[in-house]
Design a protein around this motif. Sequence first.
Motif, PDB file in Angstrom:
ATOM      1  N   VAL A  56     -11.619  -9.250  -7.249  1.00 36.24           N
ATOM      2  CA  VAL A  56     -10.472  -8.909  -6.654  1.00 36.24           C
ATOM      3  C   VAL A  56      -9.219  -9.857  -6.881  1.00 36.24           C
ATOM      4  O   VAL A  56      -8.122  -9.260  -6.646  1.00 36.24           O
ATOM      5  CB  VAL A  56     -10.939  -9.276  -5.058  1.00 36.24           C
ATOM      6  CG1 VAL A  56     -11.012 -10.789  -4.682  1.00 36.24           C
ATOM      7  CG2 VAL A  56      -9.750  -8.666  -4.007  1.00 36.24           C
TER       8      VAL A  56
ATOM      9  N   SER B  26      -6.593 -10.760  -0.987  1.00 34.93           N
ATOM     10  CA  SER B  26      -5.403 -10.172  -0.766  1.00 34.93           C
ATOM     11  C   SER B  26      -4.613 -10.299   0.401  1.00 34.93           C
ATOM     12  O   SER B  26      -5.490 -10.781   1.306  1.00 34.93           O
ATOM     13  CB  SER B  26      -5.903  -8.519  -1.076  1.00 34.93           C
ATOM     14  OG  SER B  26      -6.573  -8.340  -2.095  1.00 34.93           O
TER      15      SER B  26
ATOM     16  N   SER C  19     -16.165  -7.175  -2.902  1.00 42.51           N
ATOM     17  CA  SER C  19     -15.165  -7.490  -1.936  1.00 42.51           C
ATOM     18  C   SER C  19     -14.759  -8.732  -1.404  1.00 42.51           C
ATOM     19  O   SER C  19     -16.015  -9.116  -1.451  1.00 42.51           O
ATOM     20  CB  SER C  19     -15.739  -6.385  -0.823  1.00 42.51           C
ATOM     21  OG  SER C  19     -14.920  -6.587   0.559  1.00 42.51           O
ATOM     22  N   CYS C  20     -13.824  -8.958  -0.968  1.00 38.66           N
ATOM     23  CA  CYS C  20     -13.410 -10.450  -0.568  1.00 38.66           C
ATOM     24  C   CYS C  20     -13.720 -10.671   0.564  1.00 38.66           C
ATOM     25  O   CYS C  20     -13.990 -11.502   1.549  1.00 38.66           O
ATOM     26  CB  CYS C  20     -11.884 -10.701  -0.757  1.00 38.66           C
ATOM     27  SG  CYS C  20     -10.616 -10.220   0.526  1.00 38.66           S
ATOM     28  N   GLY C  21     -13.971  -9.514   1.620  1.00 36.88           N
ATOM     29  CA  GLY C  21     -14.441  -9.479   2.746  1.00 36.88           C
ATOM     30  C   GLY C  21     -13.346  -9.668   3.896  1.00 36.88           C
ATOM     31  O   GLY C  21     -13.699  -9.977   5.021  1.00 36.88           O
ATOM     32  N   LYS C  22     -12.465  -9.751   3.456  1.00 41.79           N
ATOM     33  CA  LYS C  22     -11.398  -9.957   4.526  1.00 41.79           C
ATOM     34  C   LYS C  22     -11.011  -8.689   5.605  1.00 41.79           C
ATOM     35  O   LYS C  22     -10.872  -9.149   7.006  1.00 41.79           O
ATOM     36  CB  LYS C  22      -9.779 -10.303   3.903  1.00 41.79           C
ATOM     37  CG  LYS C  22      -8.798 -10.403   4.719  1.00 41.79           C
ATOM     38  CD  LYS C  22      -7.622 -10.884   3.737  1.00 41.79           C
ATOM     39  CE  LYS C  22      -6.465 -11.404   4.658  1.00 41.79           C
ATOM     40  NZ  LYS C  22      -5.383 -11.966   3.834  1.00 41.79           N
ATOM     41  N   CYS C  23     -11.214  -7.698   5.094  1.00 43.00           N
ATOM     42  CA  CYS C  23     -11.013  -6.624   6.181  1.00 43.00           C
ATOM     43  C   CYS C  23     -12.284  -5.841   6.445  1.00 43.00           C
ATOM     44  O   CYS C  23     -13.143  -5.610   5.481  1.00 43.00           O
ATOM     45  CB  CYS C  23      -9.935  -5.444   5.953  1.00 43.00           C
ATOM     46  SG  CYS C  23     -10.102  -4.815   4.236  1.00 43.00           S
TER      47      CYS C  23
ATOM     48  N   CYS D  57     -13.638  -2.378   4.358  1.00 39.61           N
ATOM     49  CA  CYS D  57     -14.416  -2.682   3.120  1.00 39.61           C
ATOM     50  C   CYS D  57     -15.651  -3.586   3.145  1.00 39.61           C
ATOM     51  O   CYS D  57     -16.559  -3.051   2.539  1.00 39.61           O
ATOM     52  CB  CYS D  57     -13.093  -3.127   2.246  1.00 39.61           C
ATOM     53  SG  CYS D  57     -13.527  -3.987   0.739  1.00 39.61           S
ATOM     54  N   ARG D  58     -15.431  -4.471   4.033  1.00 33.83           N
ATOM     55  CA  ARG D  58     -16.551  -5.339   3.745  1.00 33.83           C
ATOM     56  C   ARG D  58     -17.714  -4.825   4.608  1.00 33.83           C
ATOM     57  O   ARG D  58     -18.962  -4.636   4.112  1.00 33.83           O
ATOM     58  CB  ARG D  58     -16.134  -6.632   4.871  1.00 33.83           C
ATOM     59  CG  ARG D  58     -17.185  -7.681   4.697  1.00 33.83           C
ATOM     60  CD  ARG D  58     -16.933  -8.860   5.803  1.00 33.83           C
ATOM     61  NE  ARG D  58     -17.008  -8.533   7.143  1.00 33.83           N
ATOM     62  CZ  ARG D  58     -15.862  -8.869   7.830  1.00 33.83           C
ATOM     63  NH1 ARG D  58     -14.585  -9.380   7.639  1.00 33.83           N
ATOM     64  NH2 ARG D  58     -16.132  -8.498   9.392  1.00 33.83           N
TER      65      ARG D  58
ATOM     66  N   SER E 285      -8.353   0.467   4.483  1.00 37.45           N
ATOM     67  CA  SER E 285      -8.593  -0.943   3.720  1.00 37.45           C
ATOM     68  C   SER E 285      -7.085  -1.722   3.563  1.00 37.45           C
ATOM     69  O   SER E 285      -6.153  -0.964   3.170  1.00 37.45           O
ATOM     70  CB  SER E 285      -9.600  -0.808   2.472  1.00 37.45           C
ATOM     71  OG  SER E 285     -10.731  -0.376   2.548  1.00 37.45           O
ATOM     72  N   LEU E 286      -7.553  -2.946   3.009  1.00 41.28           N
ATOM     73  CA  LEU E 286      -6.126  -3.684   3.081  1.00 41.28           C
ATOM     74  C   LEU E 286      -5.542  -3.704   1.454  1.00 41.28           C
ATOM     75  O   LEU E 286      -4.285  -3.447   1.437  1.00 41.28           O
ATOM     76  CB  LEU E 286      -6.348  -5.139   3.572  1.00 41.28           C
ATOM     77  CG  LEU E 286      -5.193  -5.983   3.441  1.00 41.28           C
ATOM     78  CD1 LEU E 286      -4.082  -5.769   4.179  1.00 41.28           C
ATOM     79  CD2 LEU E 286      -6.063  -7.494   3.827  1.00 41.28           C
ATOM     80  N   CYS E 287      -6.292  -3.543   0.790  1.00 37.41           N
ATOM     81  CA  CYS E 287      -5.941  -3.633  -0.641  1.00 37.41           C
ATOM     82  C   CYS E 287      -6.613  -2.533  -1.571  1.00 37.41           C
ATOM     83  O   CYS E 287      -7.517  -1.957  -1.218  1.00 37.41           O
ATOM     84  CB  CYS E 287      -6.214  -4.905  -1.320  1.00 37.41           C
ATOM     85  SG  CYS E 287      -7.806  -5.401  -1.869  1.00 37.41           S
TER      86      CYS E 287
ATOM     87  N   LEU F 117      -8.750  -2.413  -3.876  1.00 38.34           N
ATOM     88  CA  LEU F 117     -10.247  -2.338  -4.066  1.00 38.34           C
ATOM     89  C   LEU F 117     -10.780  -1.420  -3.082  1.00 38.34           C
ATOM     90  O   LEU F 117     -11.634  -0.877  -3.626  1.00 38.34           O
ATOM     91  CB  LEU F 117     -10.698  -3.857  -3.897  1.00 38.34           C
ATOM     92  CG  LEU F 117     -12.249  -4.146  -4.487  1.00 38.34           C
ATOM     93  CD1 LEU F 117     -12.421  -5.506  -5.143  1.00 38.34           C
ATOM     94  CD2 LEU F 117     -13.088  -3.805  -3.306  1.00 38.34           C
ATOM     95  N   GLY F 118     -10.756  -1.771  -1.929  1.00 42.97           N
ATOM     96  CA  GLY F 118     -11.262  -1.092  -0.698  1.00 42.97           C
ATOM     97  C   GLY F 118     -10.607   0.276  -0.772  1.00 42.97           C
ATOM     98  O   GLY F 118     -11.318   1.359  -0.513  1.00 42.97           O
TER      99      GLY F 118
HETATM  100 FE1  SF4 Z   1     -10.670  -7.770   0.573  1.00 46.86          FE
HETATM  101 FE2  SF4 Z   1      -9.245  -5.664  -0.468  1.00 46.86          FE
HETATM  102 FE3  SF4 Z   1     -11.708  -5.255   0.493  1.00 46.86          FE
HETATM  103 FE4  SF4 Z   1     -10.166  -5.770   2.515  1.00 46.86          FE
HETATM  104  S1  SF4 Z   1     -10.050  -4.141   0.966  1.00 46.86           S
HETATM  105  S2  SF4 Z   1     -12.251  -6.618   2.132  1.00 46.86           S
HETATM  106  S3  SF4 Z   1      -8.679  -7.118   1.168  1.00 46.86           S
HETATM  107  S4  SF4 Z   1     -11.083  -6.587  -1.241  1.00 46.86           S
END
Ligand code: SF4
Length: 522
Positions: free
Chosen positions: A275, A293, A446-450, A453-454, A491-493, A495-496
Amino acid sequence: VKILICTGTGGLASGAASVQAAFEEEFEKKGVAAKVGSACEVNGTGCRGLCANDVLVDVCLPGKDAVTYDFVTPELVPQIVDEHVIGSEPVAKKVAGKYYHEFLDKQKRVVFSRCGTIDAESLDQFLETGGFNGVKKAVKMTQDEVIEEVKKSGLRGRGGGGFPTGMKWSFAKGSPGNHKYLICNADEGDPGAFMDRSILEGDPYGLIEGMMIAAYAIGCKFAYVYVRAEYPLAIKRLQMAIDTCYEKGYLGEKNILGLQMPLDMRIKAGAGAFVCGEETALMASIEGQRGMSRPRPPFPAVRGLWGKPTNINNVETYANVSYIFYNGADWYSSIGTEGTKGTKIFALTGKVKHTGLVEVPAGITMKEVIYDVCGGILNNRKFKAVQAGGPSGGCLPAEAIEAEVDYDSLIKAGAMMGSGGLVVMDETTCMVDIARFFLNFTRVESCGKCIPCRIGLKIMLEILERITQGKGQEGDIELLQDMAYDIKKSSLCGLGQTAPNPVLSTIRYFRDEYETHIKEGE
Ligand code: SF4
């Protein structure tokens, strides 16, 4: 006499260091320089692309074309020296020969032009090939003229998004304040992609030059190169090049190239999170925070690293910039297609005969890349699909093999250029399993923030797992599609937003394989 040995990561992993030592020893032992009447240079170069056939060695005799040998071992060196260097007759059976030329013929090596041809650690050799002439030309222009030249060239970001580079620079330049940052994203995390590593290892000064031009155009005094820590050789060579530039006055206070202000450059090694290739997560990581992100806007050009206007491009993008200034925007825009100018580097892996790195003019077809450049499918099996654009890209089937390799055509076909990873699959590959593999990668990263995606990717993966285990249920395909669209939208960024692509493209082109798994329970 010049001996060029591939000492990129691929070459060194195959034993290039001992091949290099064997040549040096042999030249010394046999007094070859006296025998051939000329100096003998043994140079370690960057990667030349055909990594599967390392160790690659070029023997360059004065007045003759270079001859390339592949799979060279230290044991072969005395024979090459005796027969070829001293006797002027190439060791016929060992020469890489026709297929090596086929591998190169349809390529257009611009960004890679120094990789494999000069000693990557030698500033002198970089300067001999016109190094820093681009930045010297740029500083005679105004900042706006430099940006206009990049706009005119049509260069688009090579990191995946394809955003016009000149326009991106103009946003950062136009942001108020005189404390701005320049970042090079070298956090190349896609499985199978290693083109940025190759540029860093083979032409680190070329990257520095591209960044100098960008720093001048935007008005930046500080530059970071964010390199993934898994690239120790790239970090070592880049650090060596940065140190030499400071020592010679190209970087830092001496500023002998006459940039608008002295430029400081440093490397930040990443810590292995995919990420962190996303620009807001990357900046958080440089700032010492957890790599996660954040929503945009504000965009980095307005509020970036430590809250200051920041421009971020990837390695291949900056490396292209130097060549635009060596040869002019008109020359650059004469290569490629209407929407995608210049060349693109691809990393080919999977079931293809010649795996490695290729640089081709944009607009070449996928078929030409796979068959003409890379020799076709391994064991002469049938081509089934190619995964283009890394874990966020899509799988293109045989029917789409005539697709042109440019940003717009690939998106139309259901994939994306991404950073340039191409994974080739043959008739034995299960496409549902491929979708599962890539989705598992993005889920883990996934960074798990949203939540979409998580949690969403986790549920999609569970569905794919039950399908591949023969426990799929009616309605699973539709459920996967619905979830994929929702995750992409919410998704926020990046990646998702792109992670479901391999699932969507395999359903689009290989729906029958999903249905067979579900119906037949296998
Ligand atoms: Fe993290 Fe981006 Fe996935 Fe959201 S979409 S959980 S910000 S990696």
